[in-house]
Design an enzyme around this catalytic site. Sequence first.
Site, PDB file in Angstrom:
ATOM      1  N   CYS A 188       0.809  -1.229   0.000  1.00 20.65           N
ATOM      2  CA  CYS A 188       0.000   0.000   0.000  1.00 20.65           C
ATOM      3  C   CYS A 188       0.837   1.272   0.000  1.00 20.65           C
ATOM      4  O   CYS A 188       0.536   2.213  -0.748  1.00 20.65           O
ATOM      5  CB  CYS A 188      -0.979  -0.003   1.171  1.00 20.65           C
ATOM      6  SG  CYS A 188      -0.224  -0.035   2.816  1.00 20.65           S
ATOM      7  N   HIS A 236      -2.281   0.844   7.072  1.00 26.61           N
ATOM      8  CA  HIS A 236      -2.708   0.792   5.670  1.00 26.61           C
ATOM      9  C   HIS A 236      -2.960   2.207   5.171  1.00 26.61           C
ATOM     10  O   HIS A 236      -3.471   3.046   5.911  1.00 26.61           O
ATOM     11  CB  HIS A 236      -3.970  -0.058   5.537  1.00 26.61           C
ATOM     12  CG  HIS A 236      -4.354  -0.360   4.121  1.00 26.61           C
ATOM     13  ND1 HIS A 236      -3.577  -1.144   3.293  1.00 26.61           N
ATOM     14  CD2 HIS A 236      -5.421   0.029   3.383  1.00 26.61           C
ATOM     15  CE1 HIS A 236      -4.163  -1.228   2.101  1.00 26.61           C
ATOM     16  NE2 HIS A 236      -5.280  -0.517   2.133  1.00 26.61           N
ATOM     17  N   HIS A 257      -6.025   1.810  -3.483  1.00 24.44           N
ATOM     18  CA  HIS A 257      -5.037   1.256  -2.557  1.00 24.44           C
ATOM     19  C   HIS A 257      -4.589  -0.112  -3.043  1.00 24.44           C
ATOM     20  O   HIS A 257      -5.186  -0.698  -3.942  1.00 24.44           O
ATOM     21  CB  HIS A 257      -5.618   1.157  -1.145  1.00 24.44           C
ATOM     22  CG  HIS A 257      -6.783   0.223  -1.035  1.00 24.44           C
ATOM     23  ND1 HIS A 257      -6.764  -0.908  -0.259  1.00 24.44           N
ATOM     24  CD2 HIS A 257      -8.016   0.238  -1.608  1.00 24.44           C
ATOM     25  CE1 HIS A 257      -7.935  -1.531  -0.340  1.00 24.44           C
ATOM     26  NE2 HIS A 257      -8.715  -0.858  -1.165  1.00 24.44           N
TER      27      HIS A 257
END
Length: 152
Positions: A60, A112, A124
Site C-alpha cells: 500500500c 494501511h 489502494h
Amino acid sequence: DDIKIDLDRVRKRFASRDASLIGKDESVLSNVDRNTMMDEILAHIGTPYAGGNETGSLDCSEFAALVYKNSLNRLLPRTTKEQFKRGRKIDRASLRFGDLVFFNTTGENPSHVGIYIGDDLFAHASVTWGVTISSMNSTYFRKRFTGARRVL
C-alpha cells in the site's frame, strides 16, 4: 468488502476528463494533475500485493509513493507510518481528491494507506485484490479509518 465497486464505471468516469464528474469533492489539484494522477492509479489496477520491492507487485505505501512520484513528481516516504507524518491532518468530512487516507487493519496504527479519489472512494493496494478501488463506507474500512493527510 460489503460494497462492491464497479471498476469499469470508475474508469469511464475518469476517462471522460470531465471535472464535473468528481461530484461534490473539489480537488486541491488542477484538472490536469488530477487526470494524470488518476491515469497513474488506473494503470496499476490489478497489480498484485506484496511488500519488499518485489518486481511486479506493490504494497500500500509503495503504491501511494509510486502514484505521487509518477503523476506529480512528489516524493513520499516509503512506509505507511512515515507517510502518516507528512502534510496536514484533515478530518474525513474535508477529504479531497489526492488526500492520503489511513486505516488500522493489523492492530498497528496506521497500518494501511490509500489515495482518496472522491465520492467516498479510495485507491489502494489490497492484500486480497492487489491494487483496487474501495469504498470508505464499506463496513471493513469505515470502522478502521484512523485519519487523513493532505500532502499536496
